[in-house]
Design an enzyme around this catalytic site. Structure first.
Site, PDB file in Angstrom:
ATOM      1  CB  SER A 117      -0.881  -0.018   1.263  1.00 41.14           C
ATOM      2  OG  SER A 117      -1.706   1.127   1.335  1.00 41.14           O
TER       3      SER A 117
ATOM      4  CB  VAL B  31       7.895  -5.494  10.469  1.00 42.90           C
ATOM      5  CG1 VAL B  31       8.052  -5.409   8.964  1.00 42.90           C
ATOM      6  CG2 VAL B  31       6.785  -4.575  10.962  1.00 42.90           C
TER       7      VAL B  31
ATOM      8  CE1 TYR C   2       2.404   6.559  12.504  1.00 49.33           C
ATOM      9  CE2 TYR C   2       2.651   8.936  12.683  1.00 49.33           C
ATOM     10  CZ  TYR C   2       2.728   7.784  11.939  1.00 49.33           C
ATOM     11  OH  TYR C   2       3.153   7.833  10.632  1.00 49.33           O
TER      12      TYR C   2
HETATM   13  N1  LIG Z   1       0.732   8.701   4.841  1.00 49.89           N
HETATM   14  C1  LIG Z   1       1.311   9.621   5.569  1.00 49.89           C
HETATM   15  O1  LIG Z   1       0.882  10.764   5.618  1.00 49.89           O
HETATM   16  C2  LIG Z   1       2.543   9.307   6.369  1.00 49.89           C
HETATM   17  C3  LIG Z   1       3.198  10.373   6.975  1.00 49.89           C
HETATM   18  C4  LIG Z   1       4.345  10.132   7.699  1.00 49.89           C
HETATM   19  C5  LIG Z   1       4.818   8.844   7.829  1.00 49.89           C
HETATM   20  N2  LIG Z   1       4.158   7.817   7.256  1.00 49.89           N
HETATM   21  C6  LIG Z   1       4.716   6.487   7.440  1.00 49.89           C
HETATM   22  O2  LIG Z   1       4.983   5.911   6.190  1.00 49.89           O
HETATM   23  C7  LIG Z   1       4.856   4.496   6.264  1.00 49.89           C
HETATM   24  C8  LIG Z   1       3.903   4.005   5.190  1.00 49.89           C
HETATM   25  O3  LIG Z   1       2.651   4.632   5.374  1.00 49.89           O
HETATM   26  P1  LIG Z   1       1.501   4.595   4.281  1.00 49.89           P
HETATM   27  O4  LIG Z   1       0.838   5.917   4.341  1.00 49.89           O
HETATM   28  O5  LIG Z   1       2.033   4.075   3.012  1.00 49.89           O
HETATM   29  O6  LIG Z   1       0.516   3.536   5.003  1.00 49.89           O
HETATM   30  P2  LIG Z   1      -0.488   2.456   4.390  1.00 49.89           P
HETATM   31  O7  LIG Z   1      -1.456   2.203   5.480  1.00 49.89           O
HETATM   32  O8  LIG Z   1      -0.982   2.892   3.059  1.00 49.89           O
HETATM   33  O9  LIG Z   1       0.426   1.171   4.182  1.00 49.89           O
HETATM   34  C9  LIG Z   1       1.035   0.501   5.248  1.00 49.89           C
HETATM   35  C10 LIG Z   1       1.280  -0.940   4.848  1.00 49.89           C
HETATM   36  O10 LIG Z   1       1.976  -1.575   5.938  1.00 49.89           O
HETATM   37  C11 LIG Z   1       1.465  -2.872   6.089  1.00 49.89           C
HETATM   38  N3  LIG Z   1       1.703  -3.347   7.452  1.00 49.89           N
HETATM   39  C12 LIG Z   1       1.079  -2.961   8.591  1.00 49.89           C
HETATM   40  N4  LIG Z   1       1.541  -3.651   9.630  1.00 49.89           N
HETATM   41  C13 LIG Z   1       2.481  -4.507   9.154  1.00 49.89           C
HETATM   42  C14 LIG Z   1       3.316  -5.491   9.748  1.00 49.89           C
HETATM   43  N5  LIG Z   1       3.258  -5.760  11.064  1.00 49.89           N
HETATM   44  N6  LIG Z   1       4.186  -6.157   8.962  1.00 49.89           N
HETATM   45  C15 LIG Z   1       4.239  -5.912   7.646  1.00 49.89           C
HETATM   46  N7  LIG Z   1       3.457  -5.012   7.016  1.00 49.89           N
HETATM   47  C16 LIG Z   1       2.592  -4.317   7.770  1.00 49.89           C
HETATM   48  C17 LIG Z   1      -0.015  -2.750   5.772  1.00 49.89           C
HETATM   49  O11 LIG Z   1      -0.558  -4.010   5.421  1.00 49.89           O
HETATM   50  C18 LIG Z   1       0.004  -1.750   4.600  1.00 49.89           C
HETATM   51  O12 LIG Z   1       0.103  -2.420   3.359  1.00 49.89           O
HETATM   52  C19 LIG Z   1       4.388   4.203   7.687  1.00 49.89           C
HETATM   53  O13 LIG Z   1       5.516   3.881   8.493  1.00 49.89           O
HETATM   54  C20 LIG Z   1       3.809   5.508   8.128  1.00 49.89           C
HETATM   55  O14 LIG Z   1       3.843   5.642   9.521  1.00 49.89           O
HETATM   56  C21 LIG Z   1       3.032   8.027   6.511  1.00 49.89           C
END
Ligand SMILES: NC(=O)c1ccc[n+]([C@@H]2O[C@H](COP(=O)([O-])OP(=O)(O)OC[C@H]3O[C@@H](n4cnc5c(N)ncnc54)[C@H](O)[C@@H]3O)[C@@H](O)[C@H]2O)c1
Ligand SMILES: *[C@@H]1O[C@H](CO)[C@@H](O)[C@H](O)[C@H]1NC(C)=O
Ligand SMILES: *[C@@H]1O[C@H](CO)[C@@H](O)[C@H](O)[C@H]1NC(C)=O
Ligand SMILES: *[C@@H]1O[C@H](CO)[C@@H](O)[C@H](O)[C@H]1NC(C)=O
Length: 246
Positions: free
Chosen positions: A15, A61, A155
């Site tokens: 994702s 993870v 978080y």
């Molecule tokens: N979207 C934002 O605005 C944003 C901002 C800052 C940081 N982040 C960080 O970026 C990263 C990705 O976020 P995103 O927006 O793409 O999120 P998302 O929810 O679109 O995707 C996260 C993915 O991680 C997978 N996942 C969850 N738990 C897991 C586990 N235990 N083992 C393996 N896979 C697992 C989920 O199945 C999902 O496919 C995250 O670490 C998030 O905290 C996102």
């Protein structure tokens, strides 16, 4: 083709930012292991990009057993461990401190902080054992580690933890030629942000000088740069990619 000949593993690859990262790393010539707890989603990533470049792997993870299996699977399939590790698996369970449940605290801790630790430790160990040089580990933190949004104590604390673990890992792994960096995305348009209340989103957009959410590809491009030898002097850093949001 700055990543030609390199092998990468990306967690959270089913994702958002993880999926976009697989696409950009593959475009730049890397072979990519798309790892996610949700295997179907990882398989969709591989199918979208092309199974010649990307293979899907089920990985939680937060589980040491699952991470060590992923190391073994990588070596069995590719005869070497990845030299690029991108930790993009992450979750939110938002709530005000006075109401936050122990479970929501623990779940976020296990995926975001412990998960990044397990990935880094197990894959760095494999790189060292297999004499992989020029390794690059990229942890995804968040600007929330610095702007400390109310309602995101669990978080934000894990994402601040990712920054200090990154700095220490850079020091400890340096002698093995492994660079370690963190990225602090701002608000990026992914499924994670879809659940944020409109009121909070509007407030963020008002405070963001660029006045829009980021696209996952805009994070992935910075990850690809850090993974490449173009970033050979970037190490132990925490890079904000936020459209100017502070
Ligand atoms: N979207 C934002 O605005 C944003 C901002 C800052 C940081 N982040 C960080 O970026 C990263 C990705 O976020 P995103 O927006 O793409 O999120 P998302 O929810 O679109 O995707 C996260 C993915 O991680 C997978 N996942 C969850 N738990 C897991 C586990 N235990 N083992 C393996 N896979 C697992 C989920 O199945 C999902 O496919 C995250 O670490 C998030 O905290 C996102
Ligand atoms: C590692 O990077 C250096 C330059 O930074 C390069 O000269 C060397 O060939 C690279 N080694 C490998 C194994 O890719
Ligand atoms: C971030 O990166 C380093 C190196 O991979 C790792 O050791 C550290 O534990 C990572 N994880 C976290 C939570 O920061
Ligand atoms: C990265 O920087 C740290 C200091 O933060 C240093 O100890 C380490 O050796 C450096 N890594 C590399 C690959 O040179």
């Amino acid at each position: 083709m700055v990543l030609l000949g390199k092998l990468a593993i990306v967690t959270g690859a089913g994702s958002g930012i993880g999926r976009a990262t697989c696409r950009v790393l593959a475009r730049d010539g890397a072979r990519v292991i798309a790892a996610d707890r949700n295997l179907r989603a990882a398989e969709q990533t591989a199918k979208d990009i092309g199974i010649d470049h990307v293979v899907a792997l089920e990985l939680d993870v937060a589980s040491l057993e699952s991470v060590t299996k992923a190391v073994a699977a990588s070596i069995a399939q590719f005869k070497q461990p990845p030299s690029i590790v991108v930790n993009s698996a992450g979750i939110t369970r938002d709530g005000y401190l006075l109401k936050l449940t122990e479970k929501d605290y623990d779940d976020v801790y296990k995926v975001n902080l412990k998960g990044t630790f397990l990935m880094a430790q197990q894959f760095a160990r494999a790189m060292i054992e297999h004499h992989v040089r020029n390794g690059s580990i990229i942890n995804i933190s968040s600007i929330v580690a610095r702007i400390s949004n109310p309602g995101q104590a669990n978080y934000a604390a894990t994402k601040a933890g990712v920054i200090s673990l990154t700095e220490i890992a850079a020091k400890e792994f340096g002698k093995f030629g492994i660079r370690v960096n963190a990225i602090l995305p701002g608000f990026i348009n992914t499924p994670m942000v879809e659940v944020v209340p409109d009121k909070v989103k509007e407030d963020v957009l008002r405070r963001c000088p660029m006045g829009r959410l980021g696209r996952p590809e805009e994070i992935a491009e910075v990850i690809a740069f850090l993974a490449s030898e173009k970033a050979s002097y970037v190490n132990g850093s925490a890079i904000e990619v936020t459209g100017g949001l502070k």
